[in-house]
Design an enzyme around this catalytic site. Structure first.
Site, PDB file in Angstrom:
ATOM      1  N   TYR A  89       9.219 -35.624  14.382  1.00  0.00           N
ATOM      2  CA  TYR A  89       9.782 -35.519  13.042  1.00  0.00           C
ATOM      3  C   TYR A  89       9.872 -36.924  12.474  1.00  0.00           C
ATOM      4  O   TYR A  89      10.501 -37.798  13.060  1.00  0.00           O
ATOM      5  CB  TYR A  89      11.156 -34.846  13.098  1.00  0.00           C
ATOM      6  CG  TYR A  89      11.758 -34.629  11.742  1.00  0.00           C
ATOM      7  CD1 TYR A  89      11.199 -33.717  10.858  1.00  0.00           C
ATOM      8  CD2 TYR A  89      12.872 -35.337  11.338  1.00  0.00           C
ATOM      9  CE1 TYR A  89      11.740 -33.514   9.607  1.00  0.00           C
ATOM     10  CE2 TYR A  89      13.428 -35.134  10.090  1.00  0.00           C
ATOM     11  CZ  TYR A  89      12.848 -34.226   9.227  1.00  0.00           C
ATOM     12  OH  TYR A  89      13.385 -34.034   7.986  1.00  0.00           O
TER      13      TYR A  89
ATOM     14  N   ASN B  37      11.327 -38.533  10.007  1.00  0.00           N
ATOM     15  CA  ASN B  37      12.495 -39.195   9.402  1.00  0.00           C
ATOM     16  C   ASN B  37      13.458 -39.793  10.418  1.00  0.00           C
ATOM     17  O   ASN B  37      14.472 -40.339  10.034  1.00  0.00           O
ATOM     18  CB  ASN B  37      13.262 -38.225   8.507  1.00  0.00           C
ATOM     19  CG  ASN B  37      12.633 -38.107   7.144  1.00  0.00           C
ATOM     20  OD1 ASN B  37      11.768 -38.891   6.791  1.00  0.00           O
ATOM     21  ND2 ASN B  37      13.052 -37.130   6.386  1.00  0.00           N
ATOM     22  N   TYR B  38      13.170 -39.680  11.691  1.00  0.00           N
ATOM     23  CA  TYR B  38      14.056 -40.263  12.692  1.00  0.00           C
ATOM     24  C   TYR B  38      13.780 -41.741  12.855  1.00  0.00           C
ATOM     25  O   TYR B  38      12.675 -42.206  12.642  1.00  0.00           O
ATOM     26  CB  TYR B  38      13.894 -39.562  14.041  1.00  0.00           C
ATOM     27  CG  TYR B  38      14.488 -38.183  14.065  1.00  0.00           C
ATOM     28  CD1 TYR B  38      15.628 -37.864  13.333  1.00  0.00           C
ATOM     29  CD2 TYR B  38      13.927 -37.183  14.824  1.00  0.00           C
ATOM     30  CE1 TYR B  38      16.175 -36.603  13.363  1.00  0.00           C
ATOM     31  CE2 TYR B  38      14.469 -35.918  14.871  1.00  0.00           C
ATOM     32  CZ  TYR B  38      15.591 -35.639  14.139  1.00  0.00           C
ATOM     33  OH  TYR B  38      16.140 -34.394  14.167  1.00  0.00           O
TER      34      TYR B  38
END
Length: 187
Positions: free
Chosen positions: A157, A159-160
């Site tokens: 993912y 956006n981490y």
């Protein structure tokens, strides 16, 4: 509400042996206190705007096949290490209705995975001198997960805050070469 959850869990997952003492029923504001490790009866602490500096490293993976029991047991071992004591692992189930939507229908290509998992490690400003130790812990669990996660290509993912994917240039604009690390790592 906890009794309703307990009944459902005992029916669907009796092997977990969940009992009432394992449940903590709380309000939303208490959950904010709980996750920040504050006393549940002290909501006024949330009014204090002097926030201690907390560092975090997050890595994530998508999983397409169930992780065997011995694989899960191996994950837990990391969380008993000193660096893992202030960390968490999250599992986000996918499939079901989400998998019925074609990948081309909306821009989210990960819906056909079994679940998404992330692991995070936190440390405070007074531990900043030990940053590399926490990053090594995060990288070790990430390597451990390799046989259990999607890896053609390995996906995450985006956006981490995964420092191994790359960081922005603190002194001006980030160049294309700096930013391309993400794409090269995963494709």
């Amino acid at each position: 509400m906890a009794d309703k959850l307990l009944s459902l869990m005992q029916e669907c997952f009796p092997e977990l042996g969940l009992v009432r003492d394992d449940c903590i029923e709380m309000s939303w504001i208490q959950s904010a206190l709980y996750f920040e490790r504050h006393p549940l009866d002290s909501p006024e602490i949330l009014l204090d705007r002097t926030i201690p500096k907390t560092y975090v490293e997050v890595k994530s993976n998508y999983v397409q096949s169930p992780i065997p029991v011995n694989g899960i047991e191996g994950i837990w071992k990391f969380y008993y290490e000193r660096e893992g004591l202030v960390s968490m692992v999250s599992f986000f189930p996918y499939g079901g209705r989400m998998a019925e939507i074609p990948e081309s229908a909306i821009p989210y290509p990960h819906r056909n995975n079994l679940f998404h998992m992330s692991h995070m490690v936190f440390w405070q400003e007074e531990e900043a001198k030990n940053t590399e130790k926490y990053l090594r812990w995060s990288r070790r669990i990430y390597r451990y997960l390799t046989p259990y996660v999607e890896n053609s290509p390995r996906s995450s993912y985006f956006n981490y805050r995964d420092l191994d994917i790359g960081v922005n240039n603190n002194n001006g604009k980030t160049s294309y070469a700096q930013a391309s690390v993400w794409g090269l790592k995963y494709f």
